[in-house]
Design a protein around this motif. Sequence first.
Motif, PDB file in Angstrom:
ATOM      1  N   GLY A  27     103.817  21.556 -14.194  1.00  0.00           N
ATOM      2  CA  GLY A  27     103.699  20.768 -15.415  1.00  0.00           C
ATOM      3  C   GLY A  27     103.897  19.278 -15.235  1.00  0.00           C
ATOM      4  N   CYS A  28     103.913  18.790 -14.021  1.00  0.00           N
ATOM      5  CA  CYS A  28     104.151  17.367 -13.766  1.00  0.00           C
ATOM      6  C   CYS A  28     102.897  16.528 -14.010  1.00  0.00           C
ATOM      7  CB  CYS A  28     104.618  17.166 -12.329  1.00  0.00           C
ATOM      8  SG  CYS A  28     106.211  17.912 -11.986  1.00  0.00           S
ATOM      9  N   LEU A  29     103.119  15.251 -14.228  1.00  0.00           N
ATOM     10  CA  LEU A  29     102.013  14.313 -14.374  1.00  0.00           C
ATOM     11  C   LEU A  29     101.569  13.745 -13.029  1.00  0.00           C
ATOM     12  CD1 LEU A  29     103.301  12.165 -17.388  1.00  0.00           C
ATOM     13  CD2 LEU A  29     101.944  14.270 -17.451  1.00  0.00           C
ATOM     14  N   ALA A  30     102.435  13.862 -12.031  1.00  0.00           N
ATOM     15  CA  ALA A  30     102.147  13.259 -10.722  1.00  0.00           C
ATOM     16  C   ALA A  30     102.687  14.143  -9.605  1.00  0.00           C
ATOM     17  CB  ALA A  30     102.762  11.865 -10.628  1.00  0.00           C
ATOM     18  N   TYR A 185     107.651  14.419 -13.644  1.00  0.00           N
ATOM     19  CA  TYR A 185     107.562  14.995 -14.981  1.00  0.00           C
ATOM     20  C   TYR A 185     107.369  13.897 -16.031  1.00  0.00           C
ATOM     21  CZ  TYR A 185     108.688  19.654 -13.322  1.00  0.00           C
ATOM     22  OH  TYR A 185     108.641  20.863 -12.680  1.00  0.00           O
ATOM     23  N   GLY A 186     106.963  14.302 -17.210  1.00  0.00           N
ATOM     24  CA  GLY A 186     106.611  13.354 -18.250  1.00  0.00           C
ATOM     25  C   GLY A 186     107.800  12.860 -19.052  1.00  0.00           C
ATOM     26  N   THR A 187     108.699  12.149 -18.434  1.00  0.00           N
ATOM     27  CA  THR A 187     109.837  11.557 -19.122  1.00  0.00           C
ATOM     28  C   THR A 187     109.408  10.267 -19.819  1.00  0.00           C
ATOM     29  OG1 THR A 187     110.504  10.242 -17.207  1.00  0.00           O
ATOM     30  CG2 THR A 187     111.395  12.489 -17.368  1.00  0.00           C
ATOM     31  N   ARG A 188     110.254   9.777 -20.700  1.00  0.00           N
ATOM     32  CA  ARG A 188     109.956   8.516 -21.382  1.00  0.00           C
ATOM     33  C   ARG A 188     109.788   7.381 -20.378  1.00  0.00           C
ATOM     34  NH1 ARG A 188     114.463   6.088 -25.268  1.00  0.00           N
ATOM     35  NH2 ARG A 188     115.397   5.734 -23.207  1.00  0.00           N
ATOM     36  N   GLU A 189     110.669   7.340 -19.373  1.00  0.00           N
ATOM     37  CA  GLU A 189     110.588   6.295 -18.361  1.00  0.00           C
ATOM     38  C   GLU A 189     109.274   6.364 -17.590  1.00  0.00           C
ATOM     39  OE1 GLU A 189     114.585   6.921 -19.705  1.00  0.00           O
ATOM     40  OE2 GLU A 189     113.161   8.339 -18.821  1.00  0.00           O
ATOM     41  N   LEU A 197     102.133  -0.043 -15.398  1.00  0.00           N
ATOM     42  CA  LEU A 197     101.515  -0.147 -14.077  1.00  0.00           C
ATOM     43  C   LEU A 197     100.156   0.530 -13.968  1.00  0.00           C
ATOM     44  CD1 LEU A 197     104.703   0.717 -11.986  1.00  0.00           C
ATOM     45  CD2 LEU A 197     103.808  -1.564 -12.464  1.00  0.00           C
ATOM     46  N   GLY A 198      99.877   1.455 -14.895  1.00  0.00           N
ATOM     47  CA  GLY A 198      98.692   2.283 -14.745  1.00  0.00           C
ATOM     48  C   GLY A 198      98.959   3.380 -13.725  1.00  0.00           C
ATOM     49  N   ARG A 204      97.914  12.778 -11.719  1.00  0.00           N
ATOM     50  CA  ARG A 204      96.880  13.747 -12.074  1.00  0.00           C
ATOM     51  C   ARG A 204      96.102  13.168 -13.260  1.00  0.00           C
ATOM     52  NH1 ARG A 204     100.949  19.030 -12.010  1.00  0.00           N
ATOM     53  NH2 ARG A 204     101.749  18.708  -9.882  1.00  0.00           N
ATOM     54  N   LEU A 205      94.949  12.646 -12.983  1.00  0.00           N
ATOM     55  CA  LEU A 205      94.209  11.871 -13.977  1.00  0.00           C
ATOM     56  C   LEU A 205      93.688  12.713 -15.129  1.00  0.00           C
ATOM     57  CD1 LEU A 205      92.225   9.474 -11.614  1.00  0.00           C
ATOM     58  CD2 LEU A 205      94.499   9.153 -12.645  1.00  0.00           C
ATOM     59  N   THR A 206      93.602  14.024 -14.934  1.00  0.00           N
ATOM     60  CA  THR A 206      93.107  14.903 -15.995  1.00  0.00           C
ATOM     61  C   THR A 206      94.219  15.345 -16.942  1.00  0.00           C
ATOM     62  OG1 THR A 206      93.349  16.779 -14.482  1.00  0.00           O
ATOM     63  CG2 THR A 206      91.160  15.775 -14.653  1.00  0.00           C
ATOM     64  N   PHE A 207      95.460  14.950 -16.667  1.00  0.00           N
ATOM     65  CA  PHE A 207      96.582  15.346 -17.521  1.00  0.00           C
ATOM     66  C   PHE A 207      96.734  14.349 -18.671  1.00  0.00           C
ATOM     67  CE2 PHE A 207      99.498  18.561 -15.363  1.00  0.00           C
ATOM     68  CZ  PHE A 207      98.449  19.136 -14.660  1.00  0.00           C
ATOM     69  N   ARG A 208      96.946  14.883 -19.850  1.00  0.00           N
ATOM     70  CA  ARG A 208      97.078  14.038 -21.037  1.00  0.00           C
ATOM     71  C   ARG A 208      98.269  13.094 -20.891  1.00  0.00           C
ATOM     72  NH1 ARG A 208      97.058  16.861 -26.822  1.00  0.00           N
ATOM     73  NH2 ARG A 208      94.896  17.193 -26.124  1.00  0.00           N
ATOM     74  N   GLY A 209      98.039  11.837 -21.213  1.00  0.00           N
ATOM     75  CA  GLY A 209      99.084  10.839 -21.166  1.00  0.00           C
ATOM     76  C   GLY A 209      99.084  10.016 -19.892  1.00  0.00           C
ATOM     77  N   VAL A 210      98.350  10.439 -18.873  1.00  0.00           N
ATOM     78  CA  VAL A 210      98.314   9.689 -17.622  1.00  0.00           C
ATOM     79  C   VAL A 210      97.417   8.462 -17.757  1.00  0.00           C
ATOM     80  CG1 VAL A 210      97.614   9.748 -15.202  1.00  0.00           C
ATOM     81  CG2 VAL A 210      98.875  11.673 -16.186  1.00  0.00           C
TER      82      VAL A 210
END
Length: 224
Positions: A27-30, A185-189, A197-198, A204-210
């Motif tokens: 479930g991570c963004l990166a 993981y998708g923390t506020r920070e 920074l982008g 993971r560019l296909t994940f929402r919020g990235v």
Amino acid sequence: MQGSLFFPADRPNDPGITAGVDEAGRGCLAGPVVAGAVILPASFDLPGLTDSKACTAKQRDTLAPCIKACAVSWGLGIVWPRRIDAINILQATFEAMSLAIRHLRTTPALLLIDGDKTLPEHVLARLWSLGHAGTPPRQRAIIQGDATEPAISAASILAKTCRDRLMASLDKRWPGYGFAVHKGYGTREHYEALRRLGPCPQHRLTFRGVCEEKPAAVRQGSLL
């Protein structure tokens, strides 16, 4: 082929044994998704062995070398963000698990897969054939198996500790996102760093919020 880690014990094959399989980082963004596969001996003594999520980082770091020392065989599989974006996270998780299983030097008769899904036969068979002869083992999915099956618990701990070390290394390569702290993981920070920074090559560019969502195009009005 995606990267993988192979550190099995050098023991003779035993076709009557089971292997536990679990993943970390789905479930991570990166960062990558990492899977572990572990075959434990019939008799072992690992006090505190349980689901990696129920352990502290210190407990996991203590258990991981003990698991490796007592395991009949163990392996890790890694699938990186570019591949995750190409085939989606579910398929990437199946691939990481199949990579970990492929690297088991001892051939299990049964795979205990954490969750509600077994591995697609074509994915497992393709990678299994690269390291083993014959057909792949039978499979059984076990919901919350990481809390009830010791071999799955062991696999979850190896996957988690491996991934945490990778994220600490990635933090040095791509500073500013806090990978060593939130592990992708998708923390506020993390979201704040993404806005500032982008995304970097480990996101993971296909994940929402990235990626910043673009507003839907305004449809041109017309008069009939």
